[in-house]
Design an enzyme around this catalytic site. Structure first.
Site, PDB file in Angstrom:
ATOM      1  N   ASN A  88       0.958  -1.555  -0.059  1.00  0.00           N
ATOM      2  CA  ASN A  88       0.025  -0.205   0.678  1.00  0.00           C
ATOM      3  C   ASN A  88       1.012   1.555   0.392  1.00  0.00           C
ATOM      4  OD1 ASN A  88       0.186  -0.965   2.880  1.00  0.00           O
ATOM      5  ND2 ASN A  88      -0.299   0.891   3.378  1.00  0.00           N
ATOM      6  N   GLY A  91       6.627  -1.289  -1.892  1.00  0.00           N
ATOM      7  CA  GLY A  91       6.168  -2.199  -1.758  1.00  0.00           C
ATOM      8  C   GLY A  91       5.125  -1.513  -2.822  1.00  0.00           C
ATOM      9  N   TYR A 121      15.529  -4.730  15.047  1.00  0.00           N
ATOM     10  CA  TYR A 121      15.419  -4.809  13.913  1.00  0.00           C
ATOM     11  C   TYR A 121      16.224  -5.565  13.002  1.00  0.00           C
ATOM     12  CZ  TYR A 121      14.196  -3.082   8.547  1.00  0.00           C
ATOM     13  OH  TYR A 121      14.449  -2.829   7.524  1.00  0.00           O
TER      14      TYR A 121
END
Length: 323
Positions: A53, A57, A206
């Site tokens: 979205n 991506g 992360y």
């Protein structure tokens, strides 16, 4: 002595570190491979892109749509996903673009999404595991998993496993896992999956998740030998996306200011993923790690150790099977 963020920012080393980071990022803004020069068409092919979205991506999905693929936007937010859907359809002229909802931090959501795909889709040629986040606050999901590990690693692992038979049936097919060069600063400790022995500072967690991404990808590639399905991981570059949205506003401000001049745009950051997914040069290549300029580079030593890879895969399989 109490450490304050303002103390760090005012320190001379901050400026030096910022300039070095900016120089490195600037050097990697332009990749050697241009998607616009790639003639590959995806007509008749089906592709899934998670986190489609926004950011990287969305541009990956847009590229696939422009090549004529049936594209599934796998997004957490229906509202933002619909906005991306309308934009991609309009810009590509391809109406065969569809939205399906998934939250990779929830194994229930992943299973529901996969079940819908298996019911609706007869083939799957490309799976891009792009969804992920950095700087997520400390937390444990309903599945008992540390939230960053669930979002960035366990969710994508489960999704891929659930869709593996469909990918094999559709071969040749490609699995592309978006990692990061930060994986080289990560460590392997399986207790991290449950939030144990973790230090929440900057992007430490992360980094650990991104290392597991590469280890798993290489282990998966070994298991897929002879099936016609390949699996590769990559570094998209230092990119101006929403990946920093969970950080302190000061870090976001600095990141955005520096990024305007030196970092890749989301469109530029999508290039290495598109390269792994469609380029003729990567056909048949599996178990490799690509840098942001689409060149093959060696990942961290742990990712090149078959014993660690085997343990990684078996652990994640057992974990997702019982949750």
């Amino acid at each position: 002595m109490r450490w304050e963020i303002t103390d760090f920012i005012s320190h001379p080393l901050w400026m030096v570190c910022t300039l070095v980071l900016a120089a490195v990022a600037r050097a990697q803004r332009r990749g050697r491979w241009d998607p616009r020069a790639c003639p590959v068409r995806l007509t008749g092919k089906t592709a899934i892109v998670t986190g489609a979205n926004t950011g990287i991506g969305k541009f990956i999905a847009l590229d696939f749509a422009c090549r004529g693929a049936r594209v599934i936007l796998a997004c957490r937010s229906e509202a933002r996903g619909m906005a991306a859907l309308r934009e991609i359809r309009q810009r590509s002229g391809n109406q065969n673009v569809h939205l399906r909802i998934i939250d990779t931090s929830s194994l229930e959501s992943v299973r529901k999404f996969a079940a819908q795909i298996l019911e609706e889709e007869k083939q799957l040629h490309i799976l891009v595991n792009n969804a992920g986040a950095s700087g997520l606050p400390k937390g444990i999901t309903a599945d008992g998993l540390e939230v960053s590990f669930a979002t960035n690693h366990i969710g994508p692992f489960l999704l891929t496993n659930l869709l593996l038979d469909l990918l094999k049936k559709s071969a040749p097919a490609r699995i592309v896992n978006v990692s990061s060069s930060n994986h080289k600063r990560g460590k392997v400790d399986f207790s991290h999956f449950h939030g144990e022995n973790l230090t929440y500072m900057m992007d430490t967690v992360y980094n650990h998740t991104k290392l597991h991404n590469v280890i798993w990808t290489n282990a998966l590639a070994l298991k897929l030998q002879g099936t016609g399905v390949t699996a590769n991981s990559l570094h998209p570059g230092v990119v101006m996306t929403e990946v920093m949205r969970h950080y302190n506003w000061i870090f976001r401000l600095i990141f955005n200011i520096v990024g305007l001049f030196f970092f890749k745009s989301a469109e530029e950051g999508a290039v290495s993923s598109i390269y792994c997914a469609v380029a003729e040069e990567t056909e048949g290549i599996s178990g490799k790690y690509f840098d942001s300029d689409c060149s093959l580079v060696l990942p961290a030593p742990e990712a090149r150790d078959p014993a660690i890879g085997s343990k990684e895969f078996e652990y994640c399989e057992r974990l997702t099977a019982k949750l």
